[in-house]
Design an enzyme around this catalytic site. Structure first.
Site, PDB file in Angstrom:
ATOM      1  N   CYS A 118      60.278   3.999  -0.478  1.00 16.94           N
ATOM      2  CA  CYS A 118      59.600   3.386   0.707  1.00 16.94           C
ATOM      3  C   CYS A 118      59.739   1.895   0.667  1.00 16.94           C
ATOM      4  O   CYS A 118      59.778   1.356  -0.289  1.00 16.94           O
ATOM      5  CB  CYS A 118      58.551   4.016   0.947  1.00 16.94           C
ATOM      6  SG  CYS A 118      57.122   3.457   0.222  1.00 16.94           S
ATOM      7  N   CYS A 151      52.452   7.187  -3.390  1.00 17.25           N
ATOM      8  CA  CYS A 151      53.925   7.530  -3.919  1.00 17.25           C
ATOM      9  C   CYS A 151      54.085   7.271  -5.421  1.00 17.25           C
ATOM     10  O   CYS A 151      52.954   7.021  -6.419  1.00 17.25           O
ATOM     11  CB  CYS A 151      54.824   6.123  -3.327  1.00 17.25           C
ATOM     12  SG  CYS A 151      55.264   6.410  -1.505  1.00 17.25           S
ATOM     13  N   GLU A 195      49.452  13.568  -2.913  1.00 19.46           N
ATOM     14  CA  GLU A 195      49.074  13.464  -1.358  1.00 19.46           C
ATOM     15  C   GLU A 195      47.662  13.729  -1.133  1.00 19.46           C
ATOM     16  O   GLU A 195      46.887  14.090  -2.069  1.00 19.46           O
ATOM     17  CB  GLU A 195      49.866  14.538  -0.670  1.00 19.46           C
ATOM     18  CG  GLU A 195      51.522  13.999  -0.703  1.00 19.46           C
ATOM     19  CD  GLU A 195      52.424  14.970  -0.163  1.00 19.46           C
ATOM     20  OE1 GLU A 195      52.151  16.223   0.275  1.00 19.46           O
ATOM     21  OE2 GLU A 195      53.593  14.674   0.128  1.00 19.46           O
ATOM     22  N   GLU A 226      56.040   5.863  -7.380  1.00 12.27           N
ATOM     23  CA  GLU A 226      56.090   4.738  -7.759  1.00 12.27           C
ATOM     24  C   GLU A 226      54.750   3.878  -8.089  1.00 12.27           C
ATOM     25  O   GLU A 226      54.722   3.028  -9.064  1.00 12.27           O
ATOM     26  CB  GLU A 226      57.034   3.501  -7.039  1.00 12.27           C
ATOM     27  CG  GLU A 226      58.665   4.052  -6.685  1.00 12.27           C
ATOM     28  CD  GLU A 226      58.678   5.268  -5.547  1.00 12.27           C
ATOM     29  OE1 GLU A 226      57.691   5.966  -5.397  1.00 12.27           O
ATOM     30  OE2 GLU A 226      59.815   5.425  -4.882  1.00 12.27           O
TER      31      GLU A 226
HETATM   32  N1  THU Z   1      57.659   9.416  -2.081  1.00  8.17           N
HETATM   33  C1  THU Z   1      57.439   8.863  -3.240  1.00  8.17           C
HETATM   34  O1  THU Z   1      56.411   9.163  -3.940  1.00  8.17           O
HETATM   35  N2  THU Z   1      58.277   7.929  -3.603  1.00  8.17           N
HETATM   36  C2  THU Z   1      59.528   7.903  -2.675  1.00  8.17           C
HETATM   37  O2  THU Z   1      60.419   7.005  -3.054  1.00  8.17           O
HETATM   38  C3  THU Z   1      59.633   8.439  -1.408  1.00  8.17           C
HETATM   39  C4  THU Z   1      58.592   8.964  -0.823  1.00  8.17           C
HETATM   40  C5  THU Z   1      56.816  10.367  -1.501  1.00  8.17           C
HETATM   41  C6  THU Z   1      55.572  10.249  -0.553  1.00  8.17           C
HETATM   42  C7  THU Z   1      55.176  11.618   0.020  1.00  8.17           C
HETATM   43  O3  THU Z   1      54.104  12.094  -0.633  1.00  8.17           O
HETATM   44  C8  THU Z   1      56.448  12.211   0.095  1.00  8.17           C
HETATM   45  O4  THU Z   1      57.216  11.604  -0.875  1.00  8.17           O
HETATM   46  C9  THU Z   1      57.185  12.588   1.306  1.00  8.17           C
HETATM   47  O5  THU Z   1      57.473  11.361   2.066  1.00  8.17           O
END
Ligand code: THU
Length: 138
Positions: A92, A59, A50, A61
């Site tokens: 997402c 993310c 983040e 992925e």
């Molecule tokens: N997030 C991911 O890294 N992958 C997912 O499949 C769902 C969400 C992260 C993004 C953000 O840093 C946190 O989870 C909350 O949304």
């Protein structure tokens, strides 16, 4: 599931859990890990990272896919995502499209919680009628 498929999934889960432990998620406090098996059989992992400027966060992925590309690989055979909490930590919308670039419609996307895999979807289930590289005349 065969013994070898079970071992392969166990390897993906362990890699995703290890990645999740290193996630940088001070704002959402929601740590995610992802691990994918590429065509060669090698496993690549990533975690969410983040940022104080929220939209700049990435993310788990995306990190795993970047690691795969860096290694010179271009095909995702299967991918596993792990997150905490009761809800399924499904990718997402943006990450579904990122996976679409390198996976087949039938490729497995495993969704795990801390205890193990909860559900397995195909890419086509999570991103039906999708647009991909095969749509472009290049
Ligand atoms: N997030 C991911 O890294 N992958 C997912 O499949 C769902 C969400 C992260 C993004 C953000 O840093 C946190 O989870 C909350 O949304």
């Amino acid at each position: 599931m065969s013994k070898s498929a079970e071992a392969a999934l166990g390897e993906l889960f362990a890699a995703a859990k290890a990645a999740q432990a290193n996630a940088y998620a001070p704002y959402s406090r929601f740590k995610v890990g992802a691990a994918l098996r590429a065509a060669s059989g090698a496993v690549y992992s990533g975690c969410n990272v983040e940022n104080a400027a929220y939209p700049q966060g990435s993310c788990a992925e995306a990190g795993a896919i970047a690691a795969m590309a860096l290694a010179g690989e271009r095909r995702i055979a299967e991918i596993l995502v792990v997150g905490d909490g009761d809800a399924l930590c499904t990718p997402c919308g943006g990450c579904r499209q990122r996976i679409r670039e390198f996976a087949d419609r039938s490729s497995a996307i495993h969704i795990a919680g801390p205890e193990g895999v909860r559900r397995t979807f195909t890419l086509a289930e999570l991103l039906p009628e999708s647009f991909g590289p095969d749509h472009l005349p290049v």
